[in-house]
Design an enzyme around this catalytic site. Sequence first.
Site, PDB file in Angstrom:
ATOM      1  N   CYS A  89      43.706  28.291  34.450  1.00 26.15           N
ATOM      2  CA  CYS A  89      42.457  29.045  34.487  1.00 26.15           C
ATOM      3  C   CYS A  89      42.686  30.541  34.349  1.00 26.15           C
ATOM      4  CB  CYS A  89      41.653  28.732  35.750  1.00 26.15           C
ATOM      5  SG  CYS A  89      42.510  29.162  37.272  1.00 26.15           S
ATOM      6  N   ARG A 132      36.545  28.003  43.915  1.00 31.05           N
ATOM      7  CA  ARG A 132      37.731  28.579  44.560  1.00 31.05           C
ATOM      8  C   ARG A 132      37.305  29.357  45.795  1.00 31.05           C
ATOM      9  NH1 ARG A 132      41.424  32.832  41.349  1.00 31.05           N
ATOM     10  NH2 ARG A 132      39.678  34.226  41.741  1.00 31.05           N
ATOM     11  N   HIS A 187      40.549  42.473  36.571  1.00 35.12           N
ATOM     12  CA  HIS A 187      39.253  41.801  36.707  1.00 35.12           C
ATOM     13  C   HIS A 187      38.147  42.558  35.992  1.00 35.12           C
ATOM     14  CE1 HIS A 187      41.513  39.439  39.659  1.00 35.12           C
ATOM     15  NE2 HIS A 187      40.747  38.482  39.174  1.00 35.12           N
ATOM     16  N   GLU A 243      49.821  30.411  41.327  1.00 45.42           N
ATOM     17  CA  GLU A 243      49.829  31.759  40.756  1.00 45.42           C
ATOM     18  C   GLU A 243      50.879  32.657  41.406  1.00 45.42           C
ATOM     19  OE1 GLU A 243      45.948  33.556  41.205  1.00 45.42           O
ATOM     20  OE2 GLU A 243      45.653  32.712  43.194  1.00 45.42           O
ATOM     21  N   ARG A 272      34.873  32.029  40.695  1.00 48.81           N
ATOM     22  CA  ARG A 272      35.476  33.105  41.506  1.00 48.81           C
ATOM     23  C   ARG A 272      34.449  33.552  42.557  1.00 48.81           C
ATOM     24  NH1 ARG A 272      37.849  34.844  36.232  1.00 48.81           N
ATOM     25  NH2 ARG A 272      40.093  35.064  36.527  1.00 48.81           N
ATOM     26  N   ASN A 320      47.406  34.772  35.174  1.00 55.20           N
ATOM     27  CA  ASN A 320      47.310  36.245  35.269  1.00 55.20           C
ATOM     28  C   ASN A 320      48.226  36.740  36.387  1.00 55.20           C
ATOM     29  OD1 ASN A 320      45.196  35.851  33.488  1.00 55.20           O
ATOM     30  ND2 ASN A 320      43.647  35.895  35.097  1.00 55.20           N
ATOM     31  N   ASP A 321      48.062  36.124  37.553  1.00 51.97           N
ATOM     32  CA  ASP A 321      48.904  36.536  38.674  1.00 51.97           C
ATOM     33  C   ASP A 321      50.314  35.975  38.551  1.00 51.97           C
ATOM     34  OD1 ASP A 321      47.428  38.271  40.372  1.00 51.97           O
ATOM     35  OD2 ASP A 321      46.119  36.596  40.868  1.00 51.97           O
ATOM     36  N   ARG A 349      49.236  43.949  36.923  1.00 50.37           N
ATOM     37  CA  ARG A 349      48.299  43.582  35.856  1.00 50.37           C
ATOM     38  C   ARG A 349      47.258  44.653  35.574  1.00 50.37           C
ATOM     39  NH1 ARG A 349      45.144  38.497  38.781  1.00 50.37           N
ATOM     40  NH2 ARG A 349      43.473  38.817  37.295  1.00 50.37           N
TER      41      ARG A 349
END
Length: 587
Positions: free
Chosen positions: A510, A342, A199, A439, A306, A462-463, A473
């Site tokens: 996303c 989210r 992040h 995810e 987010r 990403n996840d 990550r």
Amino acid sequence: MPEREPAGERVYRGIPVAGGVAHAKILRLGQTNHDIPDHRLTEAETVAELARFQQALVETRRQIAEVQHRVKTAMGAHEAGIFDAHLLVLEDPTLLDKVNSAIRSGTNAETAFRDITSKYAAALAAMDDDYLRERAADVHDVANRVLGNLLGVVSEADLSRLTEPVLIVAPDLSPSTTALLDRSKVLGFATDAGGKTSHTAIMARKLRIPAVVGLGDVARRVHTGEYALIDGHGGVLTVNPTDATLFQYGQIRERRAALEHRLADLREQPAITMNGTRLVLAANIEGPADIPAVKESGAEGVGLFRTEFLFLNPAVSPDEEQQFAVYREVAAAFAPAPVVIRTLDLGGDKLFAGQHHESNPFLGWRAIRISLADPAIFKPQLRAILRASAYGNVKLMYPMISCLEELLAANRMLEVCRAELRQEGVPFDEKMEVGMMIEVPSAALIARALAPHVNFFSLGTNDLTQYTLAVDRLNARVAHLHTPTHPAVLRLIQLTIEAGHAAGCWVGVCGEMAGDSAVIPLLVGLGVDELSATPAVVPAAKFLLRRLKLAEAQALATSAMSCDSGEEILARSQALAKSVAPELFNS
Ligand code: PEP
Ligand code: MG
């Protein structure tokens, strides 16, 4: 202490995470739990050491009072009260007596203070009582500040007081600190740790701060005040760059500026492929401060808000009213374009005050797990989102769902909130779409069972990549294995799209993949309906989409699905992207 390096240009290579070139003096951030000197004092030295310790306490009190004052002005007296606990730690007579007597018996102040506060924090962390356990975090916070003052290092907390432009070099930066970086002073950053989808990296792209991570031990090799150049595109930190290097980068900068100019012309144009297939190209945001950047990017609304970032920096979490005001502002700013909000995704690398240490935070107390366990957190957020839906095209999305039961429980809680609002006569959009992130691999594998209970899926690649490939990550050492084009990840993406479409759901992406020009052809070919990326890369994504033919992208996806190598799949997708939009890859 930083190691001595030879004079002249020094080049360090890491992982490029946010494009752009920046040239300025280095500000090396210290990490207070490292590099703590440990030496014995003579009797004569102890007096000066005691005074130095007192001075550090005074300075720390001053800093905390200043932060407290800022929080009070911004959020009110109640919220600022949390810092009283920090001040109390500094005034704890038993703790101070112990440190003073350790110094008197010849231990230097840093070691004495670190050892004694660590024991305190460990004892608190082991308590049964939640309140006392949370005080361990206060002791840690305060200890870091005092140690920073003793060592004279700049800490993350001091970044708000920069007076000149700098490039930050640090062992690591937390996402919450990165989110608050003053863009006018911090021109770039380079860190030892990190990966492309951490992040911190995502935040750097959002802020358009050129950044390189995964540089190993560079923070030990540079000095505050040295001039350096960060190439966030190539992943290079050059310390003491020569004139020739500066000239070369000056040219790259000019080429990029010219390209950005061209891309800006597309702002009002739709995201439509060459043969007329319409996609939604949206943006990822962390709060209302990002609204202007999204508008400027030409994105069609927000594909991922987010919301956890609203909870990361303040001392106290925002309540329903405060959240409602924020969500309404964003919804109204983009109406009638969609805004996907989210629910909280705290945990992982987005740690909140008082969160307990876990050995595997990405597999632990994170996201929907926290929300479902605590209606006092979840309900105000659901109500605030529902209420905001009366002011725009709001869609609600749950993060990190791993099984059907979680989705059903979240929907039940949403239904309770709907019923309450109806009863209270508070308006909301009865047709507000509800979706979930895909995810976690288990969710992709059971997408068929999940789809009937949502209106959309959004792939958090990403996840999804991290969990499918067992690749942290954040970990620079395994960053080369974090391959979103791995055939296993692609199969999960394909399963999700098929299951979603079969049930009438739209499917978006996303994760960072959605903004990566090299892989956009693949995602389009696989059939995604929406891409949501950081605003900075939206113009390039649109440029590419508008030059892509759906049939070519589909042929690429078909060939990718029978290919066994993630690298090869990436190469094929990139080749197609390059062939239709070479401009994006030239600078
Ligand atoms: C993802 O995992 O791809 C995602 C978009 O969520 P986050 O990066 O916030 O974990
Ligand atoms: Mg995620």
